[in-house]
Design an enzyme around this catalytic site. Structure first.
Site, PDB file in Angstrom:
ATOM      1  N   SER A  64       0.837  -1.213   0.000  1.00 49.85           N
ATOM      2  CA  SER A  64       0.000   0.000   0.000  1.00 49.85           C
ATOM      3  C   SER A  64       0.864   1.254   0.000  1.00 49.85           C
ATOM      4  O   SER A  64       2.007   1.233   0.474  1.00 49.85           O
ATOM      5  CB  SER A  64      -0.912   0.020   1.226  1.00 49.85           C
ATOM      6  OG  SER A  64      -1.676  -1.149   1.305  1.00 49.85           O
TER       7      SER A  64
HETATM    8  N1  SAM Z   1      -0.589  -4.397   3.837  1.00 50.75           N
HETATM    9  C1  SAM Z   1       0.210  -4.925   2.773  1.00 50.75           C
HETATM   10  C2  SAM Z   1       1.638  -4.442   2.803  1.00 50.75           C
HETATM   11  O1  SAM Z   1       1.991  -3.689   3.716  1.00 50.75           O
HETATM   12  O2  SAM Z   1       2.401  -4.859   1.929  1.00 50.75           O
HETATM   13  C3  SAM Z   1      -0.409  -4.675   1.436  1.00 50.75           C
HETATM   14  C4  SAM Z   1      -1.535  -5.546   1.182  1.00 50.75           C
HETATM   15  S1  SAM Z   1      -2.062  -5.745  -0.454  1.00 50.75           S
HETATM   16  C5  SAM Z   1      -2.802  -4.196  -0.803  1.00 50.75           C
HETATM   17  C6  SAM Z   1      -3.423  -6.827  -0.112  1.00 50.75           C
HETATM   18  C7  SAM Z   1      -3.034  -8.239   0.222  1.00 50.75           C
HETATM   19  O3  SAM Z   1      -4.219  -8.951   0.608  1.00 50.75           O
HETATM   20  C8  SAM Z   1      -2.435  -9.033  -0.934  1.00 50.75           C
HETATM   21  O4  SAM Z   1      -1.161  -9.469  -0.585  1.00 50.75           O
HETATM   22  C9  SAM Z   1      -3.404 -10.207  -1.112  1.00 50.75           C
HETATM   23  O5  SAM Z   1      -2.776 -11.414  -1.483  1.00 50.75           O
HETATM   24  C10 SAM Z   1      -4.032 -10.299   0.257  1.00 50.75           C
HETATM   25  N2  SAM Z   1      -5.325 -10.980   0.343  1.00 50.75           N
HETATM   26  C11 SAM Z   1      -6.391 -10.916  -0.490  1.00 50.75           C
HETATM   27  N3  SAM Z   1      -7.389 -11.692  -0.021  1.00 50.75           N
HETATM   28  C12 SAM Z   1      -6.937 -12.246   1.142  1.00 50.75           C
HETATM   29  C13 SAM Z   1      -7.509 -13.132   2.095  1.00 50.75           C
HETATM   30  N4  SAM Z   1      -8.748 -13.623   1.981  1.00 50.75           N
HETATM   31  N5  SAM Z   1      -6.766 -13.481   3.166  1.00 50.75           N
HETATM   32  C14 SAM Z   1      -5.500 -13.014   3.316  1.00 50.75           C
HETATM   33  N6  SAM Z   1      -4.906 -12.187   2.443  1.00 50.75           N
HETATM   34  C15 SAM Z   1      -5.629 -11.798   1.376  1.00 50.75           C
END
Ligand code: SAM
Length: 219
Positions: A64
């Site tokens: 993000s």
């Molecule tokens: N907060 C993170 C960082 O600091 O790098 C960025 C997150 S990224 C915008 C969103 C993440 O959510 C992705 O890595 C994706 O694989 C994960 N994601 C999507 N659906 C998910 C789920 N049901 N459970 C866990 N992770 C999930």
């Protein structure tokens, strides 16, 4: 002056910009100053690590933008000792910032569904000494029962609605920050009062990758 991770001047400039533009608190500013974002992004994006936008981290996912991390941390009102759940841990960067804010007596449980990303995040977090972050591979739309209940929950992927397991795993008096929506997404702050009732406040429009899972979008 440099710190042991390097690029402190760039980090300072990033935090100063966030302070000017968003009026972020000193606590959040200090936490973001400590975490070396350049070590959480793939090497080919390292030179862009302190610019204020999301960057690819592989498998179609992103770290993000710093302003979004700052805003979510402010909205969560994190205190030392809090037990926090992050759904969508990605690179582990946001978890590290939250780990700074909850301190050694607190804990961050970071759930990431893509094993490759979770492994890389865990390696980075361990190398940097974030022992108060637990990395779990799985569907975070179901929360993480093992370490519940949580004082704070934040979701960094957009959900179709608030997943019921997350409501159940939030302590009374606790807070959740979650983006809801598909093409149009809004960030919500959800508070659970002492009788278990939810109060939802809309913060504003955002853009996140979709939450994929049982209580998320199904592809
Ligand atoms: N907060 C993170 C960082 O600091 O790098 C960025 C997150 S990224 C915008 C969103 C993440 O959510 C992705 O890595 C994706 O694989 C994960 N994601 C999507 N659906 C998910 C789920 N049901 N459970 C866990 N992770 C999930």
């Amino acid at each position: 002056m440099e710190d042991k991770f390097g690029r402190l001047e760039e980090r300072k400039r990033m935090v100063e910009r966030l302070k000017e533009e968003l009026n972020i608190s000193d606590r959040v500013a200090r936490a973001m100053l400590k975490v070396p974002r350049h070590l959480f992004v793939p090497p080919q994006y390292s030179s862009e690590a302190y610019f204020d936008y999301p960057l690819p981290i592989g498998r179609g996912q992103t770290i993000s933008a710093p302003h979004m991390v700052a805003i979510m941390c402010e909205l969560l009102d994190l205190k030392p000792g809090h037990n926090v759940l992050e759904v969508g841990g990605g690179s582990g960067y946001h978890a590290a910032v939250v780990a700074e804010l909850v301190g050694k007596d607190g804990r961050v449980v970071m759930v990431e569904r893509i094993p490759e990303l979770a492994e890389r995040a865990e390696k980075t977090l361990r190398e940097l000494g974030y022992d108060n972050v637990i990395v779990v591979v799985g569907d975070g739309s179901e929360g993480c029962e093992e370490f519940a209940p949580y004082d704070r929950i934040y979701v960094t992927a957009a959900a179709p609605s608030i997943p019921e397991p997350l409501v159940e795993q939030l302590k009374p008096g606790g807070k959740m920050v979650i983006p809801i929506g598909d093409a149009i997404q809004e960030l919500y702050v959800v508070e659970k009062d002492w009788s278990g009732e939810l109060r939802k406040k809309r913060w504003g429009s955002v853009r996140f990758v979709p939450l994929v899972g049982k209580h998320g979008f199904r592809f």
